[in-house]
Design a protein around this motif. Structure first.
Motif, short mmCIF file in Angstrom:
data_model
loop_
_atom_site.label_atom_id
_atom_site.label_comp_id
_atom_site.label_asym_id
_atom_site.label_seq_id
_atom_site.Cartn_x
_atom_site.Cartn_y
_atom_site.Cartn_z
N LEU A 297 0.83 -1.21 0.00
CA LEU A 297 0.00 0.00 0.00
C LEU A 297 0.87 1.26 0.00
O LEU A 297 0.58 2.21 -0.75
CB LEU A 297 -0.91 -0.01 1.23
CG LEU A 297 -1.81 1.22 1.43
CD1 LEU A 297 -2.80 1.35 0.29
CD2 LEU A 297 -2.52 1.16 2.77
N GLN A 298 1.91 1.27 0.79
CA GLN A 298 2.80 2.42 0.82
C GLN A 298 3.44 2.65 -0.55
O GLN A 298 3.51 3.79 -1.03
CB GLN A 298 3.89 2.23 1.88
CG GLN A 298 3.40 2.41 3.30
CD GLN A 298 4.52 2.27 4.30
OE1 GLN A 298 4.90 1.16 4.68
NE2 GLN A 298 5.05 3.37 4.76
N LYS A 299 3.89 1.59 -1.17
CA LYS A 299 4.54 1.73 -2.47
C LYS A 299 3.55 2.19 -3.53
O LYS A 299 3.86 3.02 -4.39
CB LYS A 299 5.18 0.40 -2.88
CG LYS A 299 5.98 0.47 -4.18
CD LYS A 299 6.62 -0.86 -4.50
CE LYS A 299 7.50 -0.72 -5.75
NZ LYS A 299 6.77 -0.25 -6.93
N ARG A 300 2.34 1.67 -3.47
CA ARG A 300 1.33 2.05 -4.45
C ARG A 300 1.00 3.53 -4.33
O ARG A 300 0.86 4.24 -5.33
CB ARG A 300 0.07 1.21 -4.26
CG ARG A 300 -1.02 1.49 -5.27
CD ARG A 300 -0.67 0.95 -6.65
NE ARG A 300 -0.40 -0.47 -6.57
CZ ARG A 300 -1.35 -1.42 -6.54
NH1 ARG A 300 -2.61 -1.07 -6.60
NH2 ARG A 300 -1.03 -2.69 -6.49
N ILE A 301 0.86 4.03 -3.10
CA ILE A 301 0.55 5.45 -2.92
C ILE A 301 1.70 6.32 -3.42
O ILE A 301 1.49 7.35 -4.05
CB ILE A 301 0.24 5.75 -1.44
CG1 ILE A 301 -1.02 5.00 -1.00
CG2 ILE A 301 0.06 7.24 -1.21
CD1 ILE A 301 -1.33 5.15 0.48
N ALA A 302 2.93 5.88 -3.15
CA ALA A 302 4.08 6.66 -3.61
C ALA A 302 4.16 6.67 -5.14
O ALA A 302 4.56 7.67 -5.74
CB ALA A 302 5.37 6.09 -3.02
N ASP A 303 3.78 5.56 -5.79
CA ASP A 303 3.83 5.48 -7.25
C ASP A 303 2.66 6.20 -7.89
O ASP A 303 2.82 6.87 -8.92
CB ASP A 303 3.86 4.01 -7.71
CG ASP A 303 5.15 3.32 -7.30
OD1 ASP A 303 6.13 4.03 -7.02
OD2 ASP A 303 5.17 2.07 -7.25
N CYS A 304 1.48 6.06 -7.31
CA CYS A 304 0.26 6.64 -7.88
C CYS A 304 -0.38 7.53 -6.82
O CYS A 304 -1.00 7.03 -5.88
CB CYS A 304 -0.73 5.56 -8.32
SG CYS A 304 -0.11 4.47 -9.59
#
Length: 1147
Positions: A297-304
């Motif tokens: 979830l953290q990575k997804r928010i940082a990417d998108c």
């Protein structure tokens, strides 16, 4: 879905008792309890007869088996409740084979505590009646029906480490407001749906779908608080659909994180949420995030940063199947209507300590190209999975996670879709691709033009928006606690208690000697009274010499005979020894008898002198001293230091700052002032020491924390800087400057997400302060209409008292300080360079101007060069200074004509005020940085101000640029920026004041005079008038316009009296042959600072002219001693001395 544990675990649910039950027939009905979870029946209890009191003891236990291979998972426990249905068994009638049952009510048990580390819990849950149940009308005096439930597991489902690393995501969909007018409640029944995807472990994404929204026509606002509901259909009891202890509470629009949280959106939202159509869901969906899912979830928010939340409308009527085993081919485009999307910015969840996002988000038509451009998502949740299948799903709640491998080639996806039309797989086989950022550069084959989504276009026309809340159980990025920040600050800067005074030393030795002398003198006086009585004559003239000598001999005889004389010597011996050791540092034997005799003679003289001092203290004279000592205050020393600082006399300025520290070492304002001076001289190490000393005196002082952070950044101690800035925001969360500086720090660290967070918070706090300012606009308007003018004053740190502000008007209300506020905080940077011929002599602030309240209440603390007054021989009584009040009254009374008092100079005619642009967070920070001389940060902040939507090039922006270039003596650039500032606001007095300083420093005094005269003619004062009056008066003296010079210096004396203002007034009066007024003014200047050689020189001239030889020689002596640099003035004194024949003792 990967589970935390691979072993099967069992959850045991026991229903022990039921209370306040009653049935359809009779007071003692036969009932049983059925437990259901995940649409599966766990079991039925035995049939229990309810007692007459309404109690039933079921003692029924059912089990939920958790498994990882397709069974019930931990996520099911998170978002699905346990249903307990109480059913009444009716008695059999004749010829009835089976028992007839009627449902009484339904209870809901939330199993979420099991995911929070608990292995058991007990609760009493209400039994909600079904429609028509007798439980709807409880017995008189009885409570709501309820069940006692115990839930336990053999061991916790999650270990403490797993509980700490996991998280729980809650998404609450409240409503969609201002929906298109084509949404009508009549006609075919429609299902209003909203869906989004959440990243999970691996390639699968978890799908959340909110269905069955209720269309309302409006007319009244939705009540708050109102309960949140389970996203599960077919719940028998209406009350059981509410989630226990979960409510929608709403809140102010300004505190939301969405798109419609600005003041200009308030009216539209009030209208939309009161009178327009809306679709209401009030559903909360949950998703349990395993540790790997949290990282995903953290990575997804940082990417998108933006996530798509889709909304659509589909018919509730399902078309029948054509053949068994096959789904009828349905035109998706006809079934899927009003397909829209809202873009939710998820980045705030990566802010430290943030656990919730709630706000209103615009709904736009769903267009593949636009969605991909904003979210990097090529997949439509409703269109690409088959919304009708989703609707026909009989799970009734959130669907099981749908997952689908992401197709890098859209043609493959299209082919698979064509195959799907021929034979669609089961819903469980459908997989939804993630919305994570894709690196593929494959373009979309064909983007649907806007005309192909005319229904979605209606969302924009209607202004539709959805209100959504996304909440986590724990913040993704932990925030340091205030206690931890305070502890870290203490570790870096431990508190420093005040130093205790030494009990020894020379001063203490002399003080002890005085004490012993006073004690012995009292003992001798008591002995005298014992021998001769206390009623003797009090005056020395009443006693003849013979009697006095006789009494002295008798007293000496008595003291020697009684041994008291020896006792007095022994009492005094220890004090004398301490003086020898501590004051004269004699601890070894003398080398010769001559050296011993010389020392004894010197010591004897000192002891006798100190004896007289002690006796005079014990028996003070009745006649008071005619001389008075004028002590310089801390504010006067600050003014002296600032004057020296402006004129680049840095050694003198440092001396005054250090003197303030010696006088008041516990005053943190003194340390901050000295640190700001060290920043100007680029001595960053010493500045850091000063700011840290100030912080050690008060660990909660926000300005000290900010300045420590600024110095830490300049010295590249970034870990410490972050601690200082974060602690400042924790201590004062409403401080705009603290949040802005924290954002600038994160920008240096290239942490874009936290930078955005800090700037957003700063803007929100500034917006709140603006609203408060508008509420006080009426009071501000009244004060402005009264025409009161206040001179700028640098008050205590944290409170800036500004003298004049350019009033800003926003519409017809709200008044705020404009561009002139800038220079009040950074006036000491206006003209620190240049060859001034303004006699850079000391000044002071006269604190006794009580009679001038009608002009300006607060004296200016504008600083200019000065020197500490030295201790010299005072003038005779004929030159004793008069009080400032009396002098100004006398001068004003003597010269009330227009020649000496130009009322228009004090109260210019009213002038129309030019509206100024709104102040931004960056301009507020620039003012603070300029005030403390942190010029290194200013250009970085100016770049943000230039790009800020609310900022951009403004008059104040160009003024700051002009100041920074004036520091570098880049006069060409300074003039260029001042011209641009004048074009934007030619009525701004600060523009003309700074332009006057520019011309003065560059030597163009004619242009400087015009600028200064224009500045003082404005109804609104410039931020710094002190040097404007001083330099204008100096120019008048150069041009021999003595009347104008006198009038100008009198204004300066009334506003902010100092040595230089009184000196200028004295010079002007002397040149006008007004010797009495000149003597009075020069005496005031001398009283404030008696080390100014020019003051002594003009006093010498006045005394020569009036014929006072002694005073003239004294004044001339100090003129020579202080090394007067003005040779022309010195030659003038010599000429007058030769003319009158006295005044120079060296003749």
């Amino acid at each position: 879905m990967d589970q935390t544990s691979s072993t099967m675990k069992t959850v045991h649910i026991t229903v022990t008792n039921g209370y306040d039950l009653k049935g359809f027939k009779g007071d003692t009905p036969v009932t049983f309890v059925r437990a259901e979870f995940n649409q599966a029946v766990l079991g039925d209890s035995s049939k229990i007869t309810v007692s007459p009191e309404g109690t039933a003891k079921y003692n029924f236990t059912s089990n939920i088996d958790l498994s990882t291979d397709g069974g019930i998972t931990l996520d099911d426990l998170a978002h699905k409740p346990l249903f307990l249905t109480v059913t009444e068994v009716l008695p059999k009638e004749k010829k009835q084979k089976d028992e007839k049952t009627l449902i009484l009510g339904q209870a809901v048990v939330d199993l979420l505590p099991l995911l929070q580390g608990e292995d058991s819990f007990e609760t009493t849950v209400p039994l909600h009646p079904v429609p028509g149940s007798p439980l709807e009308t409880p017995l008189p005096g009885s409570k709501q029906c309820s069940l006692d439930v115990k839930v336990f597991v053999a061991e916790p489902l999650l270990s403490p480490a797993q509980v700490s690393a996991s998280n729980l995501l809650k998404v609450t969909l409240e409503a969609a407001y201002s929906v298109p007018e084509s949404f009508i409640p009549v006609g075919p029944q429609q299902n209003y749906m909203v869906g989004l995807q959440v990243p999970s472990v691996g390639e699968k994404d978890y799908t959340m779908i909110f269905k069955n929204g209720t269309l309302k026509l409006g007319g009244e606002k939705e009540p708050v608080p109102r309960p949140k509901k389970w996203p599960i259909a077919n719940i028998l009891a209406p009350g059981a659909s509410n989630i226990p202890d979960e409510f929608i509470v709403g809140g102010p629009y300004e505190e939301e994180e969405g798109e419609l949280n600005h003041p200009e959106d308030r009216e539209f939202r009030n209208q939309a949420e009161c009178s327009k159509k809306r679709i209401v869901w009030d559903l909360e969906s949950r998703y349990f995030l395993h540790p790997l899912a949290v990282a995903s979830l953290q990575k997804r928010i940082a990417d998108c940063r933006l996530w798509p939340v889709e909304i659509t409308r589909v018919p509730s009527i399902v078309m029948p199947k054509a053949k068994p085993g096959k789904l009828e081919k349905i035109d998706d485009e006809n079934q899927l209507s009003f397909h829209g999307v809202a873009y939710v910015n998820m980045v705030p969840l990566l802010y430290p300590g943030v656990k919730k996002i709630r706000g209103a988000f615009h709904v736009y038509p769903y267009l593949d190209g636009t969605v991909f451009e904003k979210t990097k998502c090529l997949f439509s949740l409703f269109r690409d999975t088959g919304h009708h299948l989703v609707q026909n799903n009989k799970t009734g709640g959130l669907n099981s996670p749908l997952s689908k491998p992401f197709s890098k080639n859209l043609k493959e996806e299209k082919l698979s879709k064509d195959k799907d039309l021929e034979g669609r797989p089961r819903l469980g086989e459908l997989q939804a691709p993630s919305i994570k950022s894709q690196s593929s550069d494959t373009p979309l084959e064909s983007e649907v033009p806007l005309s192909h989504n005319l229904e979605g276009q209606q969302y924009i026309e209607a202004g539709t928006y959805i209100v959504l809340e996304i909440q986590l159980d724990k913040a993704l990025v932990p925030k340091r606690m205030p206690e931890e920040l305070a502890r870290r600050v203490k570790e870096m800067i431990p508190p420093r208690p005040p130093l205790t005074r030494r009990t020894g030393g020379a001063q203490k030795a002399v003080s002890d000697y005085h004490t012993q002398i006073k004690s012995i003198s009292r003992a001798i006086l008591n002995e005298y009274h014992r021998m001769f009585g206390k009623q003797g004559p009090k005056l020395e003239s009443d006693i003849d010499n013979e009697t006095m000598e006789e009494q002295k001999c008798q007293l000496n005889y008595e003291l020697n005979c009684s041994g008291k004389y020896f006792a007095f010597k022994e009492q005094l011996k220890h004090a004398v020894v301490k003086i020898v050791r501590e004051k004269y540092l004699k601890t070894t034997a003398f080398e010769s008898q001559e050296e011993l005799q010389t020392f004894i003679s010197e010591l004897y003289v000192f002891l006798v002198d100190q004896m007289h001092v002690a006796l005079n203290q014990a028996i003070p004279d009745d006649v008071p001293s005619s001389t008075s000592t004028i002590q310089t205050s801390s504010e006067q020393l600050r003014l002296f230091a600032f004057e020296a600082e402006v004129n680049e006399k840095f050694e003198i300025a440092a001396m005054y700052y250090e003197e303030r520290l010696v006088r008041e070492p516990q005053n943190l304002e003194n340390w901050l002032d000295y640190g700001a001076f060290c920043l100007l001289t680029e001595d960053n190490i010493k500045a850091q020491e000063c700011f840290r000393k100030a912080l050690s005196l008060n660990e909660s002082h926000v300005d000290s924390l900010l300045l420590c952070g600024v110095l830490a950044v300049l010295l590249e101690n970034y870990d410490q800087a972050e601690i200082f800035f974060e602690d400042a925001t924790c201590l004062e969360p409403t401080n705009v400057i603290a949040w802005t500086l924290l954002g600038l720090f994160y920008e240096i660290q290239k942490n874009d997400i936290r930078m955005e967070m800090a700037f957003h918070e700063a803007f929100k706090q500034l917006q709140a302060q603006t609203l408060q300012t508008k509420l006080k606009s009426t009071v501000t308007t009244e004060n402005v209409e009264e025409g009161v003018k206040v001179e700028p004053s640098f008050g205590p740190w944290g409170v800036l008292q500004e003298s004049s502000t350019v009033i800003k008007t926003e519409g017809l209300s709200g008044m705020r300080a404009g561009s002139s506020h800038l220079l009040s905080q950074s006036s000491h940077l206006l003209s620190p360079h240049g060859n001034m011929d303004l006699h850079p002599q000391p000044q002071g602030v006269n604190t006794a101007l009580s009679s001038l309240d009608e002009f300006l209440e607060e004296p200016s603390k504008a600083r200019s060069e000065s020197q500490e007054p030295i201790t010299g021989q005072p003038l005779e009584s004929s030159l004793a200074q008069k009080s400032s009040n009396a002098l100004l009254k006398e001068l004003t009374t003597k010269k009330e004509t227009s020649k000496c008092q130009d009322s228009s100079a004090f109260f210019p005619p009213p002038q129309q005020v030019i509206p100024q642009p709104p102040v931004t967070i960056f301009m507020e920070t620039i003012r603070f940085l300029m005030k403390v001389n942190a010029v290194q940060f200013v250009h970085r902040v100016l770049a943000h101000e230039l790009l800020c939507p609310q900022g951009g090039p403004s008059c104040e922006y160009y003024l700051v640029l002009a100041q920074t270039h004036l520091l570098k003596k880049d006069f060409a650039k300074t003039e260029e920026y001042l011209q641009q500032a004048a074009q934007m606001d030619y009525l701004n007095p600060n523009v003309w004041g700074v332009k006057g300083h520019l011309y003065f420093l560059s030597g163009n005094h004619a242009e400087a005079k015009e600028c200064y005269e224009r500045t003082i003619s404005f109804v609104v004062d410039a931020s710094e008038m002190h040097f404007i009056f001083l330099r204008l008066g100096h120019i008048y003296l150069e041009e021999k316009a003595y009347e104008n010079a006198k009038r100008t210096y009198m204004q300066a004396c009334k506003r902010s009296p100092s040595c230089l203002t009184w000196l200028g007034l004295g010079i002007a009066c002397y040149r006008l042959e007004e010797l009495t007024e000149a003597e009075d003014a020069l005496s005031e200047a001398n009283a404030l600072n008696n080390c100014n050689a020019e003051v002594w020189a003009y006093l010498a001239l006045v005394c020569l002219k009036v014929g006072r030889q002694l005073e003239a020689e004294q004044a001339y002596k100090y003129t020579v001693k202080l090394k007067l640099k003005d040779q022309a003035l010195l030659e003038e004194i010599h000429a007058v001395q030769e003319m009158v024949g006295f005044g120079n003792p060296s003749f």
